[in-house]
Write a protein that holds these residues in place. Structure first.
Motif, PDB file in Angstrom:
ATOM      1  N   GLY A  39      -6.612   8.475  -6.557  1.00  0.00           N
ATOM      2  CA  GLY A  39      -7.292   7.622  -5.587  1.00  0.00           C
ATOM      3  C   GLY A  39      -8.789   7.883  -5.548  1.00  0.00           C
ATOM      4  N   ALA A  40      -9.487   6.942  -4.918  1.00  0.00           N
ATOM      5  CA  ALA A  40     -10.945   7.018  -4.841  1.00  0.00           C
ATOM      6  C   ALA A  40     -11.416   8.348  -4.242  1.00  0.00           C
ATOM      7  CB  ALA A  40     -11.449   5.862  -3.996  1.00  0.00           C
ATOM      8  N   ARG A  41     -10.672   8.816  -3.242  1.00  0.00           N
ATOM      9  CA  ARG A  41     -11.075  10.059  -2.556  1.00  0.00           C
ATOM     10  C   ARG A  41     -10.877  11.291  -3.424  1.00  0.00           C
ATOM     11  NH1 ARG A  41      -9.415   6.174   0.125  1.00  0.00           N
ATOM     12  NH2 ARG A  41     -10.342   5.496   2.079  1.00  0.00           N
TER      13      ARG A  41
ATOM     14  N   GLN B 102      -1.577   7.546 -10.129  1.00  0.00           N
ATOM     15  CA  GLN B 102      -2.853   7.014  -9.649  1.00  0.00           C
ATOM     16  C   GLN B 102      -3.666   8.143  -9.033  1.00  0.00           C
ATOM     17  OE1 GLN B 102      -2.650   3.320  -7.379  1.00  0.00           O
ATOM     18  NE2 GLN B 102      -4.075   4.142  -5.875  1.00  0.00           N
TER      19      GLN B 102
ATOM     20  N   HIS C 226      -8.566  -3.196  -1.763  1.00  0.00           N
ATOM     21  CA  HIS C 226      -9.333  -2.183  -1.039  1.00  0.00           C
ATOM     22  C   HIS C 226     -10.805  -2.553  -0.953  1.00  0.00           C
ATOM     23  CE1 HIS C 226      -5.556  -0.080  -1.617  1.00  0.00           C
ATOM     24  NE2 HIS C 226      -5.886   0.565  -0.524  1.00  0.00           N
TER      25      HIS C 226
ATOM     26  N   GLU D 190       0.404   7.060  -6.268  1.00  0.00           N
ATOM     27  CA  GLU D 190      -0.689   8.038  -6.223  1.00  0.00           C
ATOM     28  C   GLU D 190      -0.176   9.470  -6.141  1.00  0.00           C
ATOM     29  OE1 GLU D 190      -3.823   7.054  -3.479  1.00  0.00           O
ATOM     30  OE2 GLU D 190      -4.809   8.995  -3.764  1.00  0.00           O
TER      31      GLU D 190
ATOM     32  N   LYS E 177      -9.207   5.800 -10.186  1.00  0.00           N
ATOM     33  CA  LYS E 177     -10.020   4.920  -9.348  1.00  0.00           C
ATOM     34  C   LYS E 177     -11.440   5.467  -9.218  1.00  0.00           C
ATOM     35  CE  LYS E 177      -7.057   2.190  -6.584  1.00  0.00           C
ATOM     36  NZ  LYS E 177      -6.937   1.717  -5.200  1.00  0.00           N
TER      37      LYS E 177
ATOM     38  N   CYS F  91       0.866  -1.185   0.000  1.00  0.00           N
ATOM     39  CA  CYS F  91       0.000   0.000   0.000  1.00  0.00           C
ATOM     40  C   CYS F  91       0.900   1.231   0.000  1.00  0.00           C
ATOM     41  CB  CYS F  91      -0.889  -0.016   1.235  1.00  0.00           C
ATOM     42  SG  CYS F  91      -1.949   1.421   1.328  1.00  0.00           S
TER      43      CYS F  91
ATOM     44  N   ARG G  76     -12.730  -0.276  -7.436  1.00  0.00           N
ATOM     45  CA  ARG G  76     -12.119  -0.647  -6.160  1.00  0.00           C
ATOM     46  C   ARG G  76     -13.132  -0.815  -5.034  1.00  0.00           C
ATOM     47  NH1 ARG G  76     -13.279   2.045  -2.194  1.00  0.00           N
ATOM     48  NH2 ARG G  76     -11.238   2.545  -1.330  1.00  0.00           N
TER      49      ARG G  76
ATOM     50  N   GLU H 239      -2.501  -5.411  -3.346  1.00  0.00           N
ATOM     51  CA  GLU H 239      -1.527  -5.074  -2.304  1.00  0.00           C
ATOM     52  C   GLU H 239      -0.803  -6.329  -1.809  1.00  0.00           C
ATOM     53  OE1 GLU H 239      -3.123  -0.796  -0.738  1.00  0.00           O
ATOM     54  OE2 GLU H 239      -3.628  -2.514   0.516  1.00  0.00           O
TER      55      GLU H 239
ATOM     56  N   LYS I  64       0.147   9.356   0.799  1.00  0.00           N
ATOM     57  CA  LYS I  64      -1.012   8.562   1.194  1.00  0.00           C
ATOM     58  C   LYS I  64      -2.143   9.461   1.693  1.00  0.00           C
ATOM     59  CE  LYS I  64      -1.363   4.940   0.992  1.00  0.00           C
ATOM     60  NZ  LYS I  64      -1.770   4.230  -0.262  1.00  0.00           N
TER      61      LYS I  64
ATOM     62  N   ARG J 107       3.388  -1.438  -7.525  1.00  0.00           N
ATOM     63  CA  ARG J 107       2.655  -0.340  -6.901  1.00  0.00           C
ATOM     64  C   ARG J 107       3.291   0.009  -5.553  1.00  0.00           C
ATOM     65  NH1 ARG J 107      -2.623   0.175  -4.201  1.00  0.00           N
ATOM     66  NH2 ARG J 107      -1.243   1.273  -2.790  1.00  0.00           N
TER      67      ARG J 107
ATOM     68  N   ASP K 147      -9.168  -3.419  -8.298  1.00  0.00           N
ATOM     69  CA  ASP K 147      -8.368  -3.482  -7.073  1.00  0.00           C
ATOM     70  C   ASP K 147      -9.165  -4.311  -6.063  1.00  0.00           C
ATOM     71  OD1 ASP K 147      -7.397  -3.059  -4.515  1.00  0.00           O
ATOM     72  OD2 ASP K 147      -7.080  -0.915  -4.751  1.00  0.00           O
TER      73      ASP K 147
HETATM   74  C1  PEP Z   1      -4.469   2.790  -2.550  1.00  0.00           C
HETATM   75  O1  PEP Z   1      -4.459   2.286  -3.680  1.00  0.00           O
HETATM   76  O2  PEP Z   1      -3.560   2.607  -1.710  1.00  0.00           O
HETATM   77  C2  PEP Z   1      -5.650   3.568  -2.127  1.00  0.00           C
HETATM   78  C3  PEP Z   1      -5.563   4.486  -1.168  1.00  0.00           C
HETATM   79  O3  PEP Z   1      -6.760   3.210  -2.754  1.00  0.00           O
HETATM   80  P1  PEP Z   1      -8.212   3.926  -2.826  1.00  0.00           P
HETATM   81  O4  PEP Z   1      -7.956   5.290  -3.340  1.00  0.00           O
HETATM   82  O5  PEP Z   1      -8.939   3.038  -3.807  1.00  0.00           O
HETATM   83  O6  PEP Z   1      -8.796   3.878  -1.446  1.00  0.00           O
END
Ligand code: PEP
Ligand code: MN
Length: 338
Positions: free
Chosen positions: A185-187, A183, A273, A165, A208, A103, A238, A299, A132, A127, A270
């Motif tokens: 991320g989802a957020r 990347q 997650h 990311e 994502k 991760c 994901r 991961e 983070k 990855r 993914d």
């Molecule tokens: C990740 O890939 O480590 C991650 C934070 O994923 P996600 O944005 O899908 O939560």
């Protein structure tokens, strides 16, 4: 777009809709019934117009969209599958591309061990998160630039491209110097300044799906990248948030064939997650390949018990090696390979 007028609407209100449509260059078809009048608005860009433009006019009961709001991402815009090529590896072709690693980048030893293990088991991309985005500001937020440097070192040592990311629009050029794939991320799926910044770079990008976003919102977010000229986009399912709480998220397996139907972009999954637990990851990964995913983002940590982030959902190198063998035979039965 279909505009339904209220029962008993008057000719001035209908004309108001017609004139507004004409001012936007749309063609109009009027359907006058005994009780209701329906106005069909025709034009190549109706998907991109806000329904509010008409909903706000006097006498309008409802406005229904027929065209999808996304455009450049759609199959109507581009019928054939898009293929993203990274270091000679094609994503979106016959090969199923497995991207794996921890991760977060935690240390040189951890990353090198992870890189060696995933490469030996047949992963094509490493990855590892250097930045983070954490739910709590008090959690480990990554090694940042030092993490990027470690990723670049692993790439050179093991000859494997890397994905990491990017969370800040101002970091896009920095991260692009170290990573082969960015990347989102989802957020951050709807972080439009970030999408615009990545769109105007020419780095391949994994977008994502936001865990509370519909497929339409996801594909419309991809339009932000394409609109700026970046066509190297890989979508990543994901898991989404539903009422079900026995896994971390609910993997929307349907989204794979749905995205394939409506978009030309490659889509990967993914499972880590989505699952939130290492014991669930292999089954979801196998299902994703069987459902037609173009790749996986998994991961893997050399020592999940010691992981700073997401240890519970990380596979050990030996579990990952076993999964890769299983995936190979599923891929073959689908006329694909890993
Ligand atoms: C990740 O890939 O480590 C991650 C934070 O994923 P996600 O944005 O899908 O939560
Ligand atoms: Mn993670």
């Amino acid at each position: 777009m279909i505009v339904q007028m209220r029962t008993g609407t008057n000719p001035e209100e209908i004309d108001g809709v017609v004139q507004r449509a004409k001012s936007l260059g749309l063609n109009v078809q009027l359907n006058v019934g005994t009780d209701k009048t329906v106005v069909a608005l025709l034009g190549s860009n109706t998907g991109q117009l806000a329904t509010d433009i008409f909903a706000v006019l006097p006498g309008v009961e409802s406005v229904t969209r027929i065209m999808k709001p996304y455009k450049l991402t759609s199959r109507e815009f581009k019928a054939e599958d898009s293929i993203v090529t990274i270091d000679g590896i094609e994503i979106g072709g016959r090969r199923i591309v497995v991207m794996a690693g921890p991760c977060a980048v935690e240390s040189e030893e951890q990353l090198m061990e992870a890189a060696k293990a995933v490469k030996e088991s047949g992963a094509s991309v490493l990855r590892g998160g250097a930045f983070k985005p954490r739910t709590s500001p008090f959690s480990f937020r990554g090694l940042e630039k030092a993490g990027l440097e470690l990723l670049a070192r692993a790439r050179q040592r093991f000859g494997i491209p890397v994905v990491t990311e990017v969370v800040d629009p101002h970091d896009v050029s920095l991260v692009s110097r170290y990573a082969n794939i960015l990347q989102v991320g989802a957020r951050n799926m709807q972080n439009f300044p970030l999408l615009t910044s990545i769109g105007s770079s020419n780095s391949p990008v994994i977008l994502k799906r936001g865990f509370s976003c519909t497929i339409t919102e996801w594909l419309t977010a991809a339009d932000y990248l394409l609109a700026e000229g970046n066509s190297q986009i890989i979508l990543c399912e994901r898991g989404i948030r539903t009422f079900e709480d026995s896994a971390r998220f609910s993997l929307d397996i349907c989204s794979i064939p749905v995205v394939k139907k409506f978009s030309h972009l490659p889509v990967i999954v993914d499972p880590s997650h989505a699952a939130g637990h290492y014991s669930l990851v292999p089954a979801i990964a196998r299902a994703a390949v069987a459902a037609g995913a173009d790749g996986l983002l998994i991961e893997v940590h050399p020592n999940p018990k010691e992981a700073l982030v997401d240890g519970l959902q990380s596979l050990t190198p030996s579990d990952f090696a076993r999964l890769m063998k299983e995936l190979k035979s599923i891929a073959e039965s689908m006329g694909r390979y890993i």
